[in-house]
Design a protein around this motif. Structure first.
Motif, PDB file in Angstrom:
ATOM      1  N   ALA A  38       0.921  -1.165  -0.053  1.00 16.72           N
ATOM      2  CA  ALA A  38       0.000   0.002   0.160  1.00 16.72           C
ATOM      3  C   ALA A  38       0.847   1.247  -0.099  1.00 16.72           C
ATOM      4  CB  ALA A  38      -0.761   0.012   1.345  1.00 16.72           C
ATOM      5  N   PRO A  39       0.509   2.371  -0.565  1.00 20.16           N
ATOM      6  CA  PRO A  39       1.056   3.483  -0.252  1.00 20.16           C
ATOM      7  C   PRO A  39       1.499   3.937   1.255  1.00 20.16           C
ATOM      8  CG  PRO A  39      -1.235   4.150  -0.957  1.00 20.16           C
ATOM      9  CD  PRO A  39      -1.072   2.455  -1.092  1.00 20.16           C
ATOM     10  N   GLY A  83       7.053   5.645  -8.910  1.00 16.83           N
ATOM     11  CA  GLY A  83       6.462   7.195  -8.468  1.00 16.83           C
ATOM     12  C   GLY A  83       7.733   8.118  -8.503  1.00 16.83           C
ATOM     13  N   ILE A  95      -1.883  11.878 -10.322  1.00 21.58           N
ATOM     14  CA  ILE A  95      -1.610  11.859  -8.874  1.00 21.58           C
ATOM     15  C   ILE A  95      -2.062  12.685  -7.970  1.00 21.58           C
ATOM     16  CG2 ILE A  95       0.697  12.234  -7.370  1.00 21.58           C
ATOM     17  CD1 ILE A  95       2.474  11.082  -9.825  1.00 21.58           C
ATOM     18  N   ASP A 142      -5.325   8.907  -8.416  1.00 15.87           N
ATOM     19  CA  ASP A 142      -5.600   7.888  -9.204  1.00 15.87           C
ATOM     20  C   ASP A 142      -4.245   7.212  -9.994  1.00 15.87           C
ATOM     21  OD1 ASP A 142      -8.169   7.896  -9.550  1.00 15.87           O
ATOM     22  OD2 ASP A 142      -8.434   9.029 -11.398  1.00 15.87           O
ATOM     23  N   LEU A 186      -1.882   6.033 -13.089  1.00 13.32           N
ATOM     24  CA  LEU A 186      -1.842   6.337 -14.570  1.00 13.32           C
ATOM     25  C   LEU A 186      -2.510   5.449 -15.406  1.00 13.32           C
ATOM     26  CD1 LEU A 186       0.313   8.370 -12.983  1.00 13.32           C
ATOM     27  CD2 LEU A 186       0.498   9.224 -15.338  1.00 13.32           C
ATOM     28  N   GLN A 236      -0.909  -4.486 -15.885  1.00 12.54           N
ATOM     29  CA  GLN A 236       0.311  -4.348 -15.857  1.00 12.54           C
ATOM     30  C   GLN A 236       1.136  -5.200 -15.776  1.00 12.54           C
ATOM     31  OE1 GLN A 236       1.499  -1.030 -13.126  1.00 12.54           O
ATOM     32  NE2 GLN A 236      -0.268   0.415 -13.818  1.00 12.54           N
ATOM     33  N   ASN A 254      11.333  10.340   7.748  1.00  8.97           N
ATOM     34  CA  ASN A 254      10.171  10.237   8.685  1.00  8.97           C
ATOM     35  C   ASN A 254      10.549  10.864  10.021  1.00  8.97           C
ATOM     36  OD1 ASN A 254       8.447   8.957  11.026  1.00  8.97           O
ATOM     37  ND2 ASN A 254       7.319   8.443   9.261  1.00  8.97           N
ATOM     38  N   TYR A 260      10.788   7.847  12.475  1.00 10.16           N
ATOM     39  CA  TYR A 260      11.412   6.792  12.389  1.00 10.16           C
ATOM     40  C   TYR A 260      12.861   6.775  11.707  1.00 10.16           C
ATOM     41  CZ  TYR A 260      12.458   2.700   9.401  1.00 10.16           C
ATOM     42  OH  TYR A 260      13.005   1.420   8.743  1.00 10.16           O
ATOM     43  N   ARG A 265      -5.966   6.732  -2.726  1.00  8.71           N
ATOM     44  CA  ARG A 265      -4.679   5.841  -3.000  1.00  8.71           C
ATOM     45  C   ARG A 265      -4.725   4.472  -2.187  1.00  8.71           C
ATOM     46  NH1 ARG A 265      -0.107   9.622  -1.388  1.00  8.71           N
ATOM     47  NH2 ARG A 265       1.169   7.646  -2.084  1.00  8.71           N
TER      48      ARG A 265
HETATM   49  P1  AP5 Z   1       4.472   5.807  -5.545  1.00  5.98           P
HETATM   50  O1  AP5 Z   1       5.594   6.852  -5.089  1.00  5.98           O
HETATM   51  O2  AP5 Z   1       4.789   4.668  -6.042  1.00  5.98           O
HETATM   52  O3  AP5 Z   1       3.447   5.966  -4.278  1.00  5.98           O
HETATM   53  P2  AP5 Z   1       2.901   4.860  -3.453  1.00  5.98           P
HETATM   54  O4  AP5 Z   1       2.842   3.419  -4.166  1.00  5.98           O
HETATM   55  O5  AP5 Z   1       1.532   5.449  -3.169  1.00  5.98           O
HETATM   56  O6  AP5 Z   1       3.778   4.602  -2.291  1.00  5.98           O
HETATM   57  P3  AP5 Z   1       4.407   5.589  -1.595  1.00  5.98           P
HETATM   58  O7  AP5 Z   1       5.557   6.273  -1.970  1.00  5.98           O
HETATM   59  O8  AP5 Z   1       3.483   6.493  -0.829  1.00  5.98           O
HETATM   60  O9  AP5 Z   1       4.849   4.835  -0.176  1.00  5.98           O
HETATM   61  P4  AP5 Z   1       6.009   3.818   0.055  1.00  5.98           P
HETATM   62  O10 AP5 Z   1       5.334   2.360   0.047  1.00  5.98           O
HETATM   63  O11 AP5 Z   1       7.473   3.663  -0.821  1.00  5.98           O
HETATM   64  O12 AP5 Z   1       6.461   4.074   1.550  1.00  5.98           O
HETATM   65  P5  AP5 Z   1       7.888   4.889   1.957  1.00  5.98           P
HETATM   66  O13 AP5 Z   1       9.146   4.098   2.159  1.00  5.98           O
HETATM   67  O14 AP5 Z   1       7.854   6.579   1.518  1.00  5.98           O
HETATM   68  O15 AP5 Z   1       3.590   6.363  -6.738  1.00  5.98           O
HETATM   69  C1  AP5 Z   1       2.933   7.801  -6.561  1.00  5.98           C
HETATM   70  C2  AP5 Z   1       1.775   7.962  -7.674  1.00  5.98           C
HETATM   71  O16 AP5 Z   1       2.214   7.681  -8.775  1.00  5.98           O
HETATM   72  C3  AP5 Z   1       0.765   6.938  -7.773  1.00  5.98           C
HETATM   73  O17 AP5 Z   1      -0.530   7.099  -6.532  1.00  5.98           O
HETATM   74  C4  AP5 Z   1       0.058   7.164  -8.848  1.00  5.98           C
HETATM   75  O18 AP5 Z   1      -0.858   7.928  -9.283  1.00  5.98           O
HETATM   76  C5  AP5 Z   1       1.352   7.044  -9.802  1.00  5.98           C
HETATM   77  N1  AP5 Z   1       1.848   5.723 -10.241  1.00  5.98           N
HETATM   78  C6  AP5 Z   1       2.996   5.217  -9.678  1.00  5.98           C
HETATM   79  N2  AP5 Z   1       3.415   3.908 -10.259  1.00  5.98           N
HETATM   80  C7  AP5 Z   1       2.154   3.793 -10.922  1.00  5.98           C
HETATM   81  C8  AP5 Z   1       1.892   2.527 -11.657  1.00  5.98           C
HETATM   82  N3  AP5 Z   1       2.487   1.413 -11.829  1.00  5.98           N
HETATM   83  N4  AP5 Z   1       0.582   2.626 -12.424  1.00  5.98           N
HETATM   84  C9  AP5 Z   1      -0.091   3.693 -12.468  1.00  5.98           C
HETATM   85  N5  AP5 Z   1       0.109   4.884 -11.759  1.00  5.98           N
HETATM   86  C10 AP5 Z   1       1.557   4.784 -10.956  1.00  5.98           C
HETATM   87  O19 AP5 Z   1       7.426   5.035   3.523  1.00  5.98           O
HETATM   88  C11 AP5 Z   1       6.372   5.799   3.909  1.00  5.98           C
HETATM   89  C12 AP5 Z   1       6.756   6.747   5.269  1.00  5.98           C
HETATM   90  O20 AP5 Z   1       6.830   5.676   6.258  1.00  5.98           O
HETATM   91  C13 AP5 Z   1       8.036   7.325   5.127  1.00  5.98           C
HETATM   92  O21 AP5 Z   1       7.844   8.645   5.963  1.00  5.98           O
HETATM   93  C14 AP5 Z   1       9.019   6.413   5.799  1.00  5.98           C
HETATM   94  O22 AP5 Z   1      10.151   7.084   6.327  1.00  5.98           O
HETATM   95  C15 AP5 Z   1       8.145   5.830   6.910  1.00  5.98           C
HETATM   96  N6  AP5 Z   1       8.406   4.438   7.288  1.00  5.98           N
HETATM   97  C16 AP5 Z   1       8.720   3.317   6.137  1.00  5.98           C
HETATM   98  N7  AP5 Z   1       9.063   2.377   6.857  1.00  5.98           N
HETATM   99  C17 AP5 Z   1       9.059   2.419   8.014  1.00  5.98           C
HETATM  100  C18 AP5 Z   1       9.122   1.581   9.119  1.00  5.98           C
HETATM  101  N8  AP5 Z   1       9.346   0.557   8.988  1.00  5.98           N
HETATM  102  N9  AP5 Z   1       8.575   2.051  10.475  1.00  5.98           N
HETATM  103  C19 AP5 Z   1       8.449   3.426  10.529  1.00  5.98           C
HETATM  104  N10 AP5 Z   1       8.195   4.200   9.438  1.00  5.98           N
HETATM  105  C20 AP5 Z   1       8.346   3.726   8.344  1.00  5.98           C
END
Ligand code: AP5
Length: 226
Positions: free
Chosen positions: A15-16, A40, A61, A65, A67, A103, A148, A151, A181
């Motif tokens: 999940a995001p 992303g 974005i 949604d 893409l 995909q 974060n 974290y 999302r």
């Molecule tokens: P994208 O950037 O891929 O967004 P996402 O899937 O919504 O995932 P996130 O980047 O939000 O989260 P993440 O899982 O990487 O978490 P993070 O490491 O940052 O895509 C953005 C947009 O682009 C999509 O919504 C869509 O519109 C478009 N898109 C992209 N790919 C697409 C596709 N294939 N098809 C169609 N459209 C597409 O961690 C989150 C937070 O938690 C951070 O602050 C981090 O420091 C913290 N954290 C992480 N791990 C831990 C932990 N273990 N403990 C505590 N905190 C933690």
């Protein structure tokens, strides 16, 4: 540094906010011979450059949604070819692609002729309430580096550790867009999970913190590579 006899062509799903980007960075520090590609990050870079891809991506974005499938598949195919990773020997990790069954099916004929099929898929399974908390504390740098406030805080508050440039909130991290999302992710998950399960390459790592999730992920990847 560890050396391994096999290669891995993996997809990281979740999940995001489940930690795909964060865990990818940690994994690559332990196993640096894996290359990574985040759709992303690619889209955010295009947006920052005001390119035609970026202008299109910005609209989707902002609404939370996804893409269009074919559009994303083309972008990934181009990147894989540009980076010359399709040689059957290179290990790579796709973060955020594929994220729909369509995909996943588009990707197959791109990889198969090069003996570069996906051979490992991992789903990060993190409770939604934990995710929502994380997003409130997420700050990012234009390079894609993620922080974060609790974290993994930056060394200097709200500044990138490497460049010292200011960090910012992602425009799609507001509560309304984030809910769209999350819902989208769960509505797409089942078919793609079944698709990769039927190939016997699907793994799930579950937990609330990196202390629980990261060792599981590292062990699975090292087993695949050994
Ligand atoms: P994208 O950037 O891929 O967004 P996402 O899937 O919504 O995932 P996130 O980047 O939000 O989260 P993440 O899982 O990487 O978490 P993070 O490491 O940052 O895509 C953005 C947009 O682009 C999509 O919504 C869509 O519109 C478009 N898109 C992209 N790919 C697409 C596709 N294939 N098809 C169609 N459209 C597409 O961690 C989150 C937070 O938690 C951070 O602050 C981090 O420091 C913290 N954290 C992480 N791990 C831990 C932990 N273990 N403990 C505590 N905190 C933690």
């Amino acid at each position: 540094m560890s050396t391994f006899s096999k290669n891995i062509r993996m997809v990281i799903m979740g999940a995001p906010g489940s930690g795909k980007g964060t865990l990818t960075s940690r994994l690559l520090k332990k196993i640096p011979n894996i290359h990574s590609l985040s759709t992303g990050d690619i889209l955010r870079k295009e947006i920052s450059q005001n390119s035609s891809i970026g202008l299109k991506a910005k609209e989707y974005i902002a609404r939370g949604d996804l893409l269009p499938n074919e559009f994303m598949a083309k972008i990934v195919e181009n990147e894989l070819n540009l980076n010359k990773w399709l040689d059957g020997k290179t290990s790579f990790l796709l973060d955020g692609f594929p994220r729909t069954i369509e995909q996943a099916k588009e990707l197959e004929p791109v990889l198969k002729p090069h003996n570069s099929d996906i051979n490992f898929v991992v789903e990060l399974n993190v409770p939604p309430e934990v995710i929502l908390d994380r997003i409130a504390n997420r700050w990012v740098h234009s390079s894609g580096r993620v922080y974060n406030l609790q974290y993994n805080p930056p060394k200097i508050p709200f500044k990138d550790d490497i460049t010292g440039e200011p960090l910012f909130k992602r425009p799609d991290d507001n509560p309304e867009t984030f809910k769209v999302r999350l819902d989208k992710y769960f509505s797409e998950l089942e078919p793609i999970r079944k698709f990769y399960e039927s190939k016997g390459i699907y793994h799930v790592v579950k937990g609330e913190t990196s202390d629980i999730i990261f060792p599981q992920l590292q062990a699975l990847v090292e087993k695949q590579l050994a």
